[in-house]
Enzyme design. Structure first.
Site, PDB file in Angstrom:
ATOM      1  N   SER A   1      -9.943  -0.337   7.164  1.00  0.00           N
ATOM      2  CA  SER A   1      -9.504  -0.219   5.892  1.00  0.00           C
ATOM      3  C   SER A   1      -8.854  -1.296   5.292  1.00  0.00           C
ATOM      4  CB  SER A   1      -8.400   1.052   5.665  1.00  0.00           C
ATOM      5  OG  SER A   1      -9.113   2.263   5.508  1.00  0.00           O
TER       6      SER A   1
ATOM      7  N   SER B   1      -9.816   1.971   3.083  1.00  0.00           N
ATOM      8  CA  SER B   1      -8.531   2.901   1.965  1.00  0.00           C
ATOM      9  C   SER B   1      -7.786   2.152   1.430  1.00  0.00           C
ATOM     10  CB  SER B   1      -8.015   3.818   2.859  1.00  0.00           C
ATOM     11  OG  SER B   1      -7.256   3.233   3.920  1.00  0.00           O
TER      12      SER B   1
ATOM     13  N   LYS C   1       0.648  -1.336   0.104  1.00  0.00           N
ATOM     14  CA  LYS C   1      -0.074  -0.012  -0.298  1.00  0.00           C
ATOM     15  C   LYS C   1       0.995   1.295  -0.159  1.00  0.00           C
ATOM     16  CE  LYS C   1      -3.915   2.151   2.429  1.00  0.00           C
ATOM     17  NZ  LYS C   1      -4.756   1.942   3.733  1.00  0.00           N
TER      18      LYS C   1
HETATM   19  N1  GLN Z   1     -12.801   4.567   6.396  1.00  0.00           N
HETATM   20  C1  GLN Z   1     -12.187   5.082   7.490  1.00  0.00           C
HETATM   21  C2  GLN Z   1     -11.778   6.290   7.279  1.00  0.00           C
HETATM   22  O1  GLN Z   1     -12.067   6.994   6.488  1.00  0.00           O
HETATM   23  C3  GLN Z   1     -11.248   4.043   7.883  1.00  0.00           C
HETATM   24  C4  GLN Z   1      -9.865   4.471   7.319  1.00  0.00           C
HETATM   25  C5  GLN Z   1      -8.856   3.688   7.697  1.00  0.00           C
HETATM   26  O2  GLN Z   1      -8.952   2.680   8.362  1.00  0.00           O
HETATM   27  N2  GLN Z   1      -7.676   3.939   7.248  1.00  0.00           N
HETATM   28  O3  GLN Z   1     -11.264   6.804   8.192  1.00  0.00           O
END
Ligand code: GLN
Length: 481
Positions: A182, A158, A83
């Site tokens: 995410s 994400s 990532k």
């Molecule tokens: N969707 C969540 C956010 O927008 C989680 C993001 C994540 O786990 N990096 O913060």
């Protein structure tokens, strides 16, 4: 002609066997994967950067070890995607952002070093929401990722690129990060395994900080065993991250293959409110399967779940507003020329950050400001303790908890992007895991009537990844039959 089997069918075990039998070389695997990934990537936009040179050098090292009869690492020749919030020395790391579009890090993350030391081959860097903020990968400065299971749908976020690449077969395993779901949510949306280890299990050194008290690095794989192997290799204390834990790392492989007869499994009733009917039916069928395997499944309650989304968005924005202060135009890459220093900061950040990141910085600055700190941030920290306590209470009675990952399967690209609240609600069942720090994962458990993957979430006690993998591995085997 190389004898490498079709790249999307490769697993860690298959590569190990092929190398041992000299069916193919590590260079053959790396070359075939790079060719396949470069050809297929335009369909999904999962990769932002390929690292052919680094991959071939690493593969050559593995082949030399084989030629010299040396010991082979656990991940020898295994194509890995990373990532793009995890730094890689000399290899562009954008965090999905315009502000770091040309950033070349001077060092490698600990997790990457450990995987490469065991022979993993870094194929490239994977698209994600900007600074890991999002649930659909639509917040990337480099365009959305498409879900390989349905190209008009999001892969989740994400870590959308990390899940999509493993599902598409353009790498065998990948690394993602999870702050509020995410890893598990994209794993569920793309039909792969995704693991969020116990907080502190894997060093965060080299992970661009979003919300430090919630950030985790974790693996994706096409099966439970592959994901567990990657975790085992990168887990463990690291002097470079003071929050990394000293806890010993189990050998998950043999432990996960023990049966699950008599395992006590909790089904939290709060995770079934607001669930789509299709997902509900799939999760119920999965729990039935666990009963057939000998688990004792009982309803439990995690009563503070309803506060999790609000609590998370206060804590994560507060931490993000502080962590992202470092992108100031002085360090890193982008700088907007201006007459004064403060104007330079403003212009750089104004031009460099996307809308969601700015929204989080503003929210976080607000909840931390004098006068509001007690009402919001401090209160959220107290609620976080209550949520963690819910898990501690439940784990006095059960060995594992299973639940849905997301209220619905992958949604259409564009469907929620204009409505941040509805996007935030996609994380309703995953953020409790991050807030409490327990290990949790998503394992594929079925498909919606229109063919979209659905994942089952499994939680276990702090540092008891072995039980989590045992449940998931037995379930995965039962799904095959
Ligand atoms: N969707 C969540 C956010 O927008 C989680 C993001 C994540 O786990 N990096 O913060």
């Amino acid at each position: 002609m190389s004898n490498v089997p079709p790249v999307p069918t490769l697993t860690i075990g298959r590569i190990r066997e092929g190398l041992r039998r000299k069916e193919f070389s590590a260079v053959d695997v790396a070359t075939a994967t790079l060719e396949f990934a470069e050809r297929e990537n335009p369909k999904t936009n999962a990769y932002l950067t390929f690292s052919s040179e680094r991959a071939l050098e690493a593969a050559n090292r593995v082949d030399d070890q084989i030629a010299n009869g040396e010991h082979l690492g656990e991940l020898a020749g295994v194509p890995l995607g990373v990532k793009d919030v995890i730094v890689t020395k000399g290899l562009r790391t954008t965090c999905g952002s315009h502000i770091l579009e040309h950033y070349i890090p001077p060092y490698d993350a600990t997790a990457v070093i450990r995987l490469e030391e065991e022979g993993a081959i870094v194929i490239g860097k994977l698209n994600c929401d900007e600074f890991a903020m999002g649930s659909s990968n639509e917040n990337s400065a480099f365009g959305p990722v498409r879900n390989p299971a349905a190209l008009d749908r999001v892969p989740g976020g994400s870590s959308g690129g990390s899940a999509a690449a493993v599902a598409q077969g353009t790498c065998v395993v990948s690394l993602g990060s999870d702050t509020g779901g995410s890893i598990r949510q994209p794993a569920s949306f793309c039909g792969v395994v995704g693991v969020t280890p116990t907080y502190g299990r894997v060093s965060r050194y080299g992970l661009a900080a979003f919300a430090s008290s919630l950030d985790h690095i974790g693996p994706f794989g096409r099966n439970v065993e592959d994901a567990a192997t990657v975790l085992k290799v990168m887990a463990g204390r690291d002097e470079l991250d003071s929050t990394s834990a000293f806890a010993t790392v189990d050998d998950y492989g043999p432990l996960m293959k023990q049966d699950i007869k008599g395992l006590k499994v909790g089904l939290p009733k709060e995770y079934f409110a607001g669930l789509s009917a299709d997902t509900d039916a799939i999760i119920r069928a999965a729990t039935k399967k666990l009963e057939d395997l000998g688990c004792q499944v009982n309803e439990i309650s995690l009563p503070h779940t309803k506060y999790a989304v609000a609590c998370y968005y206060i804590i994560c924005t507060a931490e993000a507003s502080s962590n992202l202060a470092r992108y100031d135009g002085v360090r890193y890459t982008l700088r907007s020329d201006s007459d004064t220093l403060s104007e330079m900061y403003r212009n750089t950040r104004g031009a460099g950050f996307g809308a969601e990141v700015k929204r989080r910085i503003m929210l976080g600055t607000y909840v931390l400001s004098a006068g509001y700190y007690d009402a919001y941030y401090l209160k959220a920290q107290k609620v976080r303790s209550l949520i963690a306590q819910d898990f501690a209470n439940a784990f006095e009675r059960v060995d594992a908890i299973v639940a849905p990952v997301s209220p619905f399967p992958a949604f259409k690209i564009g469907e929620k992007i204009e409505d941040p609240m509805s996007m935030y609600l996609s994380d309703i069942y995953t953020i409790t895991g991050d807030l409490s720090g327990v290990p949790c994962m998503s394992v594929p458990c079925g498909q919606s009537p229109d063919g979209l993957p659905v994942g089952l979430q499994v939680f276990a006690r702090h540092f008891d990844e072995s039980t989590m993998f045992r449940l998931a591995w037995n379930f995965e085997q039962a799904m095959k039959s």
